[in-house]
Design an enzyme around this catalytic site. Structure first.
Site: not given
Length: 410
Positions: A316, A334
């Site tokens: 990512e 997260k």
């Protein structure tokens, strides 16, 4: 402007997360930037005995849901609570709306895993006549959308997409398609997951996906850190109310933000690993920007999938640096909330909307600076004031599902 290119307004948000019940609680939790991971008695004895649970007992959840809670699994209860909040936030009244024109699209990646385990044990220990007649309705993932539609008297299209950790984002993307095609006037869209169980935790651990920081659980989830080693299991739900912007304006609603574009692709590569070059994710990002009429340099902020796993974060980070080289701010919820699996895409979409509204980017928990090989601008330590006019939210799921949602200020 053609019908499918009409701007879509986000008029309501509903969240129930490890940060608490309500969008306000979730926002305050991520802005505080402290992990909510803690020891989990239900996981006692497993190598990974910690998670991010809701700060609500089952009795609390049942009281909030009301008299119909007896027939629902935990996933349906959380979905109903988040949907009710989103509807209230949008200023809508299910007693007055045209239910046949209201769609419910609620994604769920795993289904009622805790009921699978509970009822299997009852079957083995006490026999088949002791299995609950409600076992199947409490387990199957589509019953979240079903119970939400019943609760809200929404009789339009009802769907339950399952694209693993992209499920919530897929639901929102599908809602935009339905609204653009004129197949509904209001969409109740999002994701839910309550999969913190012994089997799922053991399964993810055996895959090497979970953090092994059992000696320091509050430091376990650390997206984009050089020493990241996996995610922390979590539960929650996120629901957005979506309407065509013209319809929202006609009833005097004030959108929180606009869902300007969506991109969905498949890697067609591997059951659990993304391709190193992130070609599928890049195609999803570029499609979302193209639909939104945005150039890459227009993106001010990225709400990253950011799982805190070695491979996902590296892939990512490479994607962001390649497509968005002007270094927009990056956050990853997260670190605070853990990985809510099928709910993550919807929860993070809602947080992206709140970032645009509050002009404030939450920090990534447990991160002092991104790994040196990552050329991205991660927000760390404290929230960053920023006028965010356009933002993207990334969601990537097992099976190679890539979904990117593009939001702009209303």
């Amino acid at each position: 402007m053609t019908r499918d290119k009409q701007p879509i307004a986000v008029t309501g948000l509903g969240l129930i997360t490890p940060g608490g019940q309500g969008a306000k609680a979730a926002w305050e939790a991520v802005c505080a930037g402290r992990s909510l991971a803690a020891r989990d008695q239900a996981l006692e004895g497993l190598p990974m005995d910690f998670s991010c649970r809701l700060p609500l007992s089952e009795d609390d959840v049942d009281r909030c849901v009301g008299r119909k809670s007896w027939r629902m699994g935990r996933i349906a209860k959380l979905g109903v609570l988040a949907a009710r909040e989103a509807v209230r936030d949008a200023g809508l009244d299910p007693a007055r709306w045209q239910g046949a024109r209201v769609a419910t699209i609620i994604g769920c990646g795993m289904g009622g895993t805790e009921k699978w385990e509970e009822q299997h044990l009852r079957l083995e220990r006490r026999g088949p006549d002791q299995a609950s007649p409600l076992s199947i309705p409490m387990i199957i993932p589509n019953l979240v959308a079903g119970e939400v539609s019943i609760d809200l008297h929404a009789r339009g299209v009802s769907l339950a997409p399952a694209t693993a950790c992209a499920s919530g984002a897929t639901a929102i993307s599908l809602a935009r398609v339905l609204l653009g095609a004129g197949l509904c006037d209001i969409a109740v869209a999002g994701g839910v997951e309550a999969a913190v169980s012994r089997l799922t935790t053991a399964g993810f651990w055996r895959m090497g996906a979970l953090s092994e920081r059992s000696h320091a659980v509050a430091e376990a989830s650390r997206p984009f850190a050089a020493d990241r080693d996996g995610f922390v299991m979590a539960e929650g739900a996120g629901v957005l109310i979506l309407e065509r912007a013209a319809d929202a304006a006609a009833r005097g609603a004030h959108p929180r933000a606009l869902l300007a574009g969506c991109g969905s692709t498949s890697d067609a590569h591997h059951p659990t690993s993304p391709p190193e070059g992130a070609e599928g994710a890049e195609a999803a990002l570029r499609t979302a920007l193209d639909e939104a009429g945005l150039a890459p340099q227009d993106v001010d902020h990225v709400n990253a999938h950011g799982t805190s796993t070695l491979l996902n974060d590296a892939t990512e980070a490479t994607l962001i640096a390649r497509v968005l080289p002007h270094r927009p701010s990056v956050t990853a919820a997260k670190g605070v909330l853990g990985h809510t699996l099928g709910a993550a895409g919807a929860i993070e979409a809602a947080l992206t909307v709140l970032t645009i509204q509050h002009r404030r980017v939450p920090p990534i928990a447990n991160l002092q600076a991104p790994a040196p090989e990552f050329d991205i601008d991660c927000v760390t330590k404290q929230p960053r004031p920023q006028d965010v006019r356009a933002a993207v939210s990334h969601s990537f799921g097992f099976g190679g599902h890539n979904v990117v949602l593009a939001f702009t200020a209303a």
